[in-house]
Structure formats: C-alpha cells, structure tokens
Design a protein around this motif. Structure first.
Motif, PDB file in Angstrom:
ATOM      1  N   ASP A 204      19.620 -45.050  12.810  1.00  0.00           N
ATOM      2  CA  ASP A 204      19.494 -44.500  13.810  1.00  0.00           C
ATOM      3  C   ASP A 204      19.762 -42.969  13.731  1.00  0.00           C
ATOM      4  O   ASP A 204      18.980 -42.145  14.322  1.00  0.00           O
ATOM      5  N   SER A 205      19.663 -42.661  11.952  1.00  0.00           N
ATOM      6  CA  SER A 205      19.218 -40.971  11.972  1.00  0.00           C
ATOM      7  C   SER A 205      18.166 -40.447  11.854  1.00  0.00           C
ATOM      8  O   SER A 205      16.738 -40.955  12.105  1.00  0.00           O
ATOM      9  N   PRO A 206      18.193 -39.864  12.759  1.00  0.00           N
ATOM     10  CA  PRO A 206      16.976 -39.451  13.112  1.00  0.00           C
ATOM     11  C   PRO A 206      15.972 -38.474  11.983  1.00  0.00           C
ATOM     12  O   PRO A 206      16.105 -37.714  11.242  1.00  0.00           O
ATOM     13  N   LEU A 207      14.572 -37.866  12.719  1.00  0.00           N
ATOM     14  CA  LEU A 207      13.476 -37.136  12.150  1.00  0.00           C
ATOM     15  C   LEU A 207      13.657 -35.905  12.702  1.00  0.00           C
ATOM     16  O   LEU A 207      14.087 -35.763  13.912  1.00  0.00           O
ATOM     17  N   HIS A 208      13.510 -34.570  11.631  1.00  0.00           N
ATOM     18  CA  HIS A 208      14.107 -33.973  11.985  1.00  0.00           C
ATOM     19  C   HIS A 208      13.049 -32.532  11.730  1.00  0.00           C
ATOM     20  O   HIS A 208      12.099 -32.809  10.319  1.00  0.00           O
ATOM     21  N   ALA A 218      13.813 -36.510  16.788  1.00  0.00           N
ATOM     22  CA  ALA A 218      13.459 -37.604  16.897  1.00  0.00           C
ATOM     23  C   ALA A 218      13.489 -38.601  16.267  1.00  0.00           C
ATOM     24  O   ALA A 218      14.031 -38.907  15.369  1.00  0.00           O
ATOM     25  N   HIS A 219      14.004 -39.928  16.943  1.00  0.00           N
ATOM     26  CA  HIS A 219      14.313 -41.019  16.630  1.00  0.00           C
ATOM     27  C   HIS A 219      12.551 -40.940  16.100  1.00  0.00           C
ATOM     28  O   HIS A 219      11.242 -41.136  16.354  1.00  0.00           O
ATOM     29  N   ILE A 220      12.552 -42.256  14.522  1.00  0.00           N
ATOM     30  CA  ILE A 220      11.417 -42.152  13.921  1.00  0.00           C
ATOM     31  C   ILE A 220      10.260 -42.283  14.532  1.00  0.00           C
ATOM     32  O   ILE A 220       9.309 -42.639  14.748  1.00  0.00           O
ATOM     33  N   THR A 221      10.497 -43.584  15.250  1.00  0.00           N
ATOM     34  CA  THR A 221       9.685 -44.990  15.964  1.00  0.00           C
ATOM     35  C   THR A 221       9.211 -43.901  17.369  1.00  0.00           C
ATOM     36  O   THR A 221       7.485 -44.163  17.767  1.00  0.00           O
ATOM     37  N   CYS A 222       9.844 -43.063  17.256  1.00  0.00           N
ATOM     38  CA  CYS A 222       9.503 -42.759  18.898  1.00  0.00           C
ATOM     39  C   CYS A 222       8.424 -41.364  18.264  1.00  0.00           C
ATOM     40  O   CYS A 222       7.471 -40.981  18.659  1.00  0.00           O
ATOM     41  N   VAL A 249       1.665 -31.403  11.446  1.00  0.00           N
ATOM     42  CA  VAL A 249       2.847 -31.645  10.269  1.00  0.00           C
ATOM     43  C   VAL A 249       2.542 -32.742   9.704  1.00  0.00           C
ATOM     44  O   VAL A 249       1.589 -33.486  10.889  1.00  0.00           O
ATOM     45  N   LEU A 250       2.154 -33.309   8.384  1.00  0.00           N
ATOM     46  CA  LEU A 250       1.697 -34.638   7.786  1.00  0.00           C
ATOM     47  C   LEU A 250       2.934 -35.034   8.005  1.00  0.00           C
ATOM     48  O   LEU A 250       4.544 -34.326   7.417  1.00  0.00           O
ATOM     49  N   TRP A 251       3.232 -36.691   8.904  1.00  0.00           N
ATOM     50  CA  TRP A 251       3.880 -38.000   8.287  1.00  0.00           C
ATOM     51  C   TRP A 251       4.685 -38.238   6.969  1.00  0.00           C
ATOM     52  O   TRP A 251       5.821 -37.924   7.104  1.00  0.00           O
ATOM     53  N   GLU A 274      15.348 -52.467   5.915  1.00  0.00           N
ATOM     54  CA  GLU A 274      15.171 -51.986   7.399  1.00  0.00           C
ATOM     55  C   GLU A 274      14.351 -50.686   7.144  1.00  0.00           C
ATOM     56  O   GLU A 274      14.714 -49.278   6.734  1.00  0.00           O
ATOM     57  N   HIS A 275      13.082 -50.756   7.567  1.00  0.00           N
ATOM     58  CA  HIS A 275      12.531 -49.632   7.658  1.00  0.00           C
ATOM     59  C   HIS A 275      11.509 -49.421   8.709  1.00  0.00           C
ATOM     60  O   HIS A 275      11.288 -50.589   9.966  1.00  0.00           O
ATOM     61  N   TRP A 276      11.056 -47.669   9.057  1.00  0.00           N
ATOM     62  CA  TRP A 276      10.726 -48.246  10.240  1.00  0.00           C
ATOM     63  C   TRP A 276       9.072 -48.988  10.803  1.00  0.00           C
ATOM     64  O   TRP A 276       8.867 -48.662  11.781  1.00  0.00           O
TER      65      TRP A 276
END
Length: 287
Positions: A204-208, A218-222, A249-251, A274-276
């Motif tokens: 559940d580690s978020p993207l920053h 944010a959540h990666i999937t969000c 920004v580039l993904w 387990e990957h997004w």
C-alpha cells in the motif's frame, strides 16, 4: 539535487546505478576470435552475476549456447519491466522475432547485416509496439564502445531514456522503500485522489511527487486511473498532471522515484508477483 529525466534525453551516467527489484533483458557480444560477432539475448535479475556465469560456462550456471565460446561482453540491457514474466516474454520475442505475432512487420536479417545490428534493429521495433511501447523502460548501454544510434524513425519512445554505465541489482528492503522527507513540509497519510488512509503495508506504499515542495501522495492504482482519464482503453499511463503541484510528469519518472533512485530516476517499477498492473486487471491484455 533532484532532477527529472527529460523525455528523449540521453543520460550519461559514470557511476554504477543501483536498482531494486531488477528485471532486465540483455544482449551479449562474443569477443572470442573464433566466434566473434555472435550474440546472445537473455534475462536476468542480477547482471553482474549473470555475465560471470556466462563466461564461466554451463557448469557454473551459464547458458549452453554461450558455454565454451567466451569471453562475452554484456553490452546492452533493457530494464524497467513490471514483472519477471513481462521481461521473459520480451526476451522470447527478441530471440524469436519472426515467431512473435507482434513483430511480423520486421524483415529478416540480410547477408550484409551483422547479427549485432540485426538484434538492435529488432529491439528498436519492439520498443515501439504494444505492449512494450508504454512501459517505463530504460535502454542502458553497459559498454560505450558498442553503442549504436537507433535507426532514424525507430528511436525509442520519448518516455524511455537511453542511459550509459553499469547497473547493479540490490535486494528489496522495507527500509529502502521509505521515501525521504527532506524538503517535504508534511508526509500525507491519505491518498490525494481517493482520500482514503494509507495502510501500514508494503503493497500500500503510495507514489510521491518528486517536485520540490509538492506533498502529493497517492495509491498507485488511483493515480494511474487519473493519468488514464483521456486514454480509457489503455492500462499503462505514460504521463499526466500531478494532482498536487499540477506539473506534467512522466509515469516512468514517478515509478523510478517510487523505487528509490532519487538522483537520476533510473530505478525500476518492478515487483515480481504483486504489481500495480495486476491490480488494474491488465496482465493478459498488456502482456
């Protein structure tokens, strides 16, 4: 100082880049005068160890096709695959381009074309077709003396940097996954998109956002869904607007930052099982 990879920019990297959760597909070149010019495509999670195995022979872990024909140079590696399965499928297609339904447009090697140049031509085409054209891959020349320019019109997509220098796979640790708070006024506890609290779990580690002063998390999937609002038929984002600072920004940059390579954004968005992308239910569609 933190800096983003400019789309299409060639990165000159002198130091060894360390990447966690590494999945790479490499190209070997034989320097043995008896077999000089032969090439080999393979998959690895540890480039430094793998080249040693190839040169030590099949009884030390090397492939039977390379055993007894060395020495070999590992000259190029493509990394940034979302899983080991994705990398292995890329490896197979690179090895067998005329058997891949995605590469039927590639002509066969001519008598004047070396094996090395042919494999680079195949790679150039592969990077521009689905599903690989949307992945945040890095094309890394490990040996400067072997470097070739991509053919005109077959350059890698703008979100795939071309880098130079050695790469080292390092083990994934929970501590290494933490994002430094230097320059951040606060570390959000809720997703900037869905507003739900982050759980104290590794998956559940978020993207920053990596822009100075931006506290978006944010959540990666969000965040992926936000980036894909204008491309509803796609599963893998390429770029989008940060919900926090509004910068484009580039993904791939966000994912590289997520994996901990803060200096030059060249770590990989990889997690073997387990990957997004699995969470977006695109495993079959993407690969």
């Amino acid at each position: 100082m933190r800096r983003s990879v400019t789309p299409g920019k060639v990165l000159a990297v002198a130091m060894v880049v360390e990447v966690r959760g590494f999945f790479g597909v490499y190209l070997l070149y034989c320097t043995n005068p008896r077999y000089q010019g032969r090439v080999y495509v393979g998959f690895t999670v540890n480039p430094e160890r793998r080249i040693g195995q190839h040169n030590a022979g099949k009884h030390r872990g090397g492939a039977w096709k390379t055993s007894g024909r060395g020495p070999w140079d590992m000259v190029l590696i493509v990394h940034g695959f979302p899983s080991d399965v994705a990398a292995l499928r890329f490896e197979w297609a690179w090895q067998h381009p005329h058997a891949s339904r995605r590469l039927t447009h590639i002509t066969r090697r001519t008598s004047r074309e070396t094996r090395f140049d042919f494999h680079l031509r195949v790679l150039a085409h592969m990077l521009r077709v689905a599903p690989w054209c949307r992945l945040p891959l890095t094309i890394r020349w490990l040996k400067q003396e072997y470097r070739r320019d991509f053919p005109a019109g077959l350059e890698p997509p703008l979100h795939m940097p071309v880098a130079f220098g050695q790469v080292r796979a390092v083990k994934e640790t929970k501590e290494a996954r933490s994002v430094p708070t230097e320059g951040l006024t606060a570390v959000p506890k809720r997703c900037s998109v869905c507003l739900k609290r982050f759980q104290d779990e590794e998956n559940d580690s978020p993207l920053h956002c990596f822009h100075s002063g931006c506290t978006m998390a944010a959540h990666i999937t969000c965040l992926a869904q936000v980036f894909l609002e204008k491309e509803p038929d796609q599963f893998l984002p390429i770029e989008g607007q940060c919900p926090g600072c509004k910068n484009l920004v580039l993904w791939g940059d966000l994912i590289r930052h997520y994996k901990g390579c803060y200096g030059n954004l060249e770590a990989d968005p990889t997690s073997s099982q387990e990957h997004w992308t699995n969470e977006l239910n695109c495993e079959g569609a993407c690969m």
